[in-house]
Design a protein around this motif. Structure first.
Motif, short mmCIF file in Angstrom:
data_model
loop_
_atom_site.label_atom_id
_atom_site.label_comp_id
_atom_site.label_asym_id
_atom_site.label_seq_id
_atom_site.Cartn_x
_atom_site.Cartn_y
_atom_site.Cartn_z
N UNK A 1 53.98 25.61 82.42
CA UNK A 1 53.36 26.90 82.17
C UNK A 1 54.06 27.95 83.02
N UNK A 2 54.12 29.19 82.53
CA UNK A 2 54.79 30.24 83.30
C UNK A 2 54.06 30.56 84.60
N UNK A 3 52.78 30.21 84.69
CA UNK A 3 51.99 30.60 85.86
C UNK A 3 52.12 29.62 87.02
N UNK B 1 61.02 29.77 82.37
CA UNK B 1 60.17 30.47 83.32
C UNK B 1 59.70 31.75 82.65
N UNK B 2 58.64 32.32 83.17
CA UNK B 2 58.21 33.63 82.72
C UNK B 2 59.08 34.71 83.36
N UNK B 3 59.31 35.78 82.64
CA UNK B 3 60.04 36.91 83.21
C UNK B 3 59.14 37.70 84.15
N UNK C 1 63.43 28.48 91.17
CA UNK C 1 62.70 27.56 90.28
C UNK C 1 63.59 27.11 89.12
N UNK C 2 64.25 28.05 88.46
CA UNK C 2 65.13 27.68 87.36
C UNK C 2 66.32 26.87 87.86
N UNK C 3 66.85 27.23 89.01
CA UNK C 3 67.94 26.46 89.59
C UNK C 3 67.49 25.03 89.87
#
Length: 342
Positions: free
Chosen positions: A77-79, A142-144, A189-191
């Motif tokens: 979830x993005x959160x 991820x959420x922007x 996080x994305x890394x």
């Protein structure tokens, strides 16, 4: 003979045109699947599923096992990002996510970061990576920053994002500080997802359509451009998909200024306009109306044929314009795959 180990979705994200477009669906791991509903009932709720890495990996793989999509999308979830930044996160049954304390009432500095809250997600990625077929592209996300900030400020989702928009006008310095903090966590996080095994990532900006052009430039384009730049510095070979839902006529500027590798189109975008307005080499993703998928039959067939025709000469990933809806018939998803794959 077709190369059964080729990741056609990943190749498309890198600009390679496919005679048959690869396909995956946003929210393809979700409530329309009986196997998902059974596992969620067993685990007790959405957040419990997300934080149980073995269960989240199983959910991620469920639609791949059933349908053989070309891409698997991480179940999360993005959160989880604001949760890692120190807000409490829970889900109200039938009402959606909640975050506390709300940043409309509390300063960002009152939060204490808990980065280890992201560890279950990285473990999910590792488990999915180990169990995924060679030809399937693994997508993280991820959420922007704008969309994540709207939840952090209001403590929940809202159609108008009024509290976040007021906050951004009233105190742009404080709002910029929040956006910058989200950028930093999101890049890490994305890394972390990439290091754990995803092949590409998508940035979801679900509420991008609520902003004026100047605000869109500052709170959508600029933060996403920073994320793309910083992530490319760490992982230059990992494609990034941008999905600013509701951006409409601002899509060309978003694509040009963020430098995303591919652009997701929501269902309100005219595909012919997008094809004419965007760089011919830019891969696009989308943009079947999720309700056309529910309708099925001739309505679905007409919509699919139009998308395949319009995007026939550019790199195209077939997808929905937003997430698959819970009441989507499984037989319609099977019919969609037959239509796309011929």
């Amino acid at each position: 003979m077709a190369d059964m180990t080729k990741r056609t979705l990943l190749a498309t994200l890198r600009g390679e045109h496919q005679a048959t477009p690869p396909i995956w669906l946003m929210r393809q791991a979700g409530r329309y699947l009986p196997e998902y509903r059974a596992l969620r009932a067993k685990k007790g709720g959405f957040l419990e599923l997300v934080n149980d890495s073995a269960a989240a990996a199983e959910v991620t793989l469920q639609p791949i096992k059933r349908f053989g999509f070309d891409g698997a999308i991480l179940f999360s979830d993005i959160l989880v990002v604001p949760h890692a930044m120190g807000q409490n996160l829970w889900f109200e049954e039938g009402e959606g996510p909640r975050l506390a304390p709300r940043l409309v009432d509390h300063a960002l500095e009152t939060l204490t970061a808990v980065p280890q809250r992201l560890d279950p997600v990285y473990e999910t990625v590792r488990q999915v990576h180990a169990g995924l077929a060679a030809q399937t592209t693994f997508l993280g996300f991820a959420g922007s920053p704008w969309t994540v900030a709207t939840y952090m400020i209001a403590g929940q989702g809202s159609r108008e994002q009024a509290e976040a928009r007021r906050f951004a006008y009233r105190d742009p310095v404080a709002f910029q500080a929040l956006v910058d903090a989200i950028i930093g966590v999101t890049v890490d996080y994305l890394s972390g997802q990439i290091k754990a095994g995803v092949d590409a990532v998508q940035l979801f900006d679900s509420w991008a359509g609520s902003l004026s052009p100047a605000q869109f430039e500052r709170w959508v384009i600029a933060p996403n451009a920073t994320i793309v730049s910083q992530l490319k510095a760490r992982h230059p070979d990992t494609p990034i998909i941008g999905f600013p839902k509701g951006a409409g006529g601002k899509l060309p500027a978003y694509a040009r200024e963020t430098q995303v590798d591919a652009l997701g189109l929501d269902e309100t975008v005219d595909p012919a306009w997008a094809d004419a307005s965007l760089p011919k080499s830019l891969p696009v993703q989308g943009n079947l109306d999720p309700l056309a998928l529910i309708a099925g039959g001739a309505a679905l067939e007409t919509a699919v044929e139009r998308l395949l025709s319009v995007f026939a000469d550019r790199p195209h990933i077939f997808n929905l314009g937003h997430g698959i809806l819970p009441d989507t018939p499984i037989e319609n998803v099977e019919a969609l795959l037959r239509m796309v794959r011929g």
